[in-house]
Design an enzyme around this catalytic site. Structure first.
Site, PDB file in Angstrom:
ATOM      1  N   LYS A  75       4.008   5.836  -9.599  1.00 47.91           N
ATOM      2  CA  LYS A  75       5.094   5.916  -8.613  1.00 47.91           C
ATOM      3  C   LYS A  75       6.377   5.508  -9.319  1.00 47.91           C
ATOM      4  CE  LYS A  75       6.475   4.383  -3.990  1.00 47.91           C
ATOM      5  NZ  LYS A  75       6.946   3.036  -3.669  1.00 47.91           N
TER       6      LYS A  75
ATOM      7  N   HIS B  38       5.155  -7.519  -0.295  1.00 49.47           N
ATOM      8  CA  HIS B  38       3.798  -6.973  -0.166  1.00 49.47           C
ATOM      9  C   HIS B  38       2.961  -7.452  -1.354  1.00 49.47           C
ATOM     10  CE1 HIS B  38       5.667  -4.366  -3.121  1.00 49.47           C
ATOM     11  NE2 HIS B  38       4.465  -3.961  -3.506  1.00 49.47           N
TER      12      HIS B  38
ATOM     13  N   ASP C 242      -0.031  -5.788  -3.987  1.00 45.97           N
ATOM     14  CA  ASP C 242      -0.555  -4.471  -4.369  1.00 45.97           C
ATOM     15  C   ASP C 242      -2.034  -4.377  -4.004  1.00 45.97           C
ATOM     16  OD1 ASP C 242       1.908  -3.886  -5.369  1.00 45.97           O
ATOM     17  OD2 ASP C 242       1.330  -3.914  -7.484  1.00 45.97           O
TER      18      ASP C 242
ATOM     19  N   HIS D 164       5.190  -9.934  -3.611  1.00 47.28           N
ATOM     20  CA  HIS D 164       6.403  -9.628  -4.365  1.00 47.28           C
ATOM     21  C   HIS D 164       7.251  -8.608  -3.608  1.00 47.28           C
ATOM     22  CE1 HIS D 164       3.272  -6.780  -5.683  1.00 47.28           C
ATOM     23  NE2 HIS D 164       4.238  -5.928  -5.969  1.00 47.28           N
TER      24      HIS D 164
END
Length: 356
Positions: free
Chosen positions: A215, A234, A236, A290
């Site tokens: 991404k 969020h 990962d 993060h």
């Protein structure tokens, strides 16, 4: 003609607006902690994201090798994020990957729209912008380009940009070397848990099934960076995430109750431990919360590659060797797809800042 349903953040940013639309303004709670990212990056006091030198991770000298692995283990257990140096991927190749991505995002929007994704119909690969997925309808200040880069037989090359010419060649080579780096890191992390070398990799699908999804995040200049986020807080969902960036600061980690800004370390790759390895390790390795800040002076671009297990073939659960009476399982068994759904479901719950 491609019909664009989602307005691109890049179009907003270049339209000359002085204030951002309300959908991009963060909650009052978040706003109190958003500062000037350039000032934040200069701070030397307080905790700093560790830098791990991987040069000796496979050294034939056992003492040297163990020292390197111990540092990796400490960073994975205490932070769950680190700058990797001497990782084995040539600087020249990383520069090519970054140049190609930068050139793609420099194309006119009409050109990029030829690669637009369509999330509503399930076509998630391609050029896109974040759709609101929470009750408040908040959006993030970023556009992106998302596609699977490994294994080779699962790639859809029709989605990869034809321009610039080097995009496909550089990205293919980078994905191949990154896949090998993931093996080396997971081997060391396995051994550090007292497991066989190949155990973690096997548990996330091995060479055939583990997917590498790239991404490219494009964060345009923002007229009111103190009100927006490039990426909201969020963790990962991946096993590991590897990140390159264009040396513009933006990444912040929530460490010991405070937001810590990651420094820009030349020629490094940032690595996150994701939820998948946190679950398998029964919480011994951390998946850290993060987020990404934006600024009004410089475009920030980052290249994140998420190493993910197959969605439904594997049940993720704490490995039995790491579960004892004193150390009970911290996570229920779920497929990767179920874990993602669980996190999305919890998103509307303000108490659920982190996956359980």
């Amino acid at each position: 003609m491609v019909v664009t349903v989602v307005p691109r953040v890049e179009s907003l940013a270049s339209s000359g607006i002085l204030s951002i639309p309300k959908e991009y303004v963060r909650s009052q709670e978040e706003l109190t902690s958003i500062g000037d990212i350039f000032e934040e990056e200069k701070k030397d006091e307080g905790p700093q994201v560790p830098t791990i030198d991987l040069r000796d991770i496979e050294s034939e000298d056992a003492v040297v090798r163990e020292k390197c692995r111990a540092e990796l283990k400490r960073a994975a257990a205490q932070w769950g994020v680190m700058h990797l140096v001497n990782h084995g991927i040539p600087d020249e190749l990383m520069d090519r990957v970054k140049k190609a991505g930068d050139e793609f995002f420099s194309l006119p929007i009409e050109e990029k729209e030829k690669y637009a994704n369509d999330q509503a119909s399930g076509k998630i690969q391609g050029y896109g912008s974040k759709l609101a997925n929470n009750a408040s309808g908040q959006l993030e200040w970023e556009d992106y380009y998302f596609h699977l880069v490994f294994p080779e037989d699962k790639r859809d090359m029709s989605i990869w940009p034809n321009t610039p010419a080097d995009y496909k060649i550089a990205t293919e080579e980078y994905a191949r070397l990154l896949r090998s780096l993931a093996t080396r890191v997971m081997s060391a992390l396995s051994v550090c848990l007292g497991l066989e070398e190949g155990r973690l990799e096997k548990e996330v699908g091995g060479l055939e099934e583990m997917l590498l999804q790239m991404k490219i995040n494009y964060y345009p200049k923002c007229p009111q960076p103190e009100l927006a986020l490039g990426v909201e807080a969020h963790t990962d969902v991946s096993a590991l995430t590897f990140i390159l960036h264009n040396m513009v600061p933006g990444l912040q980690l929530f460490y010991e109750g405070k937001w810590v800004t990651a420094k820009c370390v030349p020629n490094s790759i940032i690595m996150h431990i994701g939820d998948t390895i946190e679950i398998l390790s029964n919480g011994k390795y951390k998946s850290i919360l993060h987020r990404g800040l934006v600024n009004k002076e410089k475009v920030r671009i980052s290249w994140a590659v998420f190493c993910e297990p197959p969605k439904d073939k594997i049940i993720l659960r704490p490995l039995p060797e790491l579960v004892t009476e004193a150390d009970p399982a911290l996570f229920p068994p779920r497929t990767f797809a179920q874990h993602i759904a669980h996190k999305l479901f919890r998103k509307d719950n303000p108490e659920a800042k982190k996956s359980e």
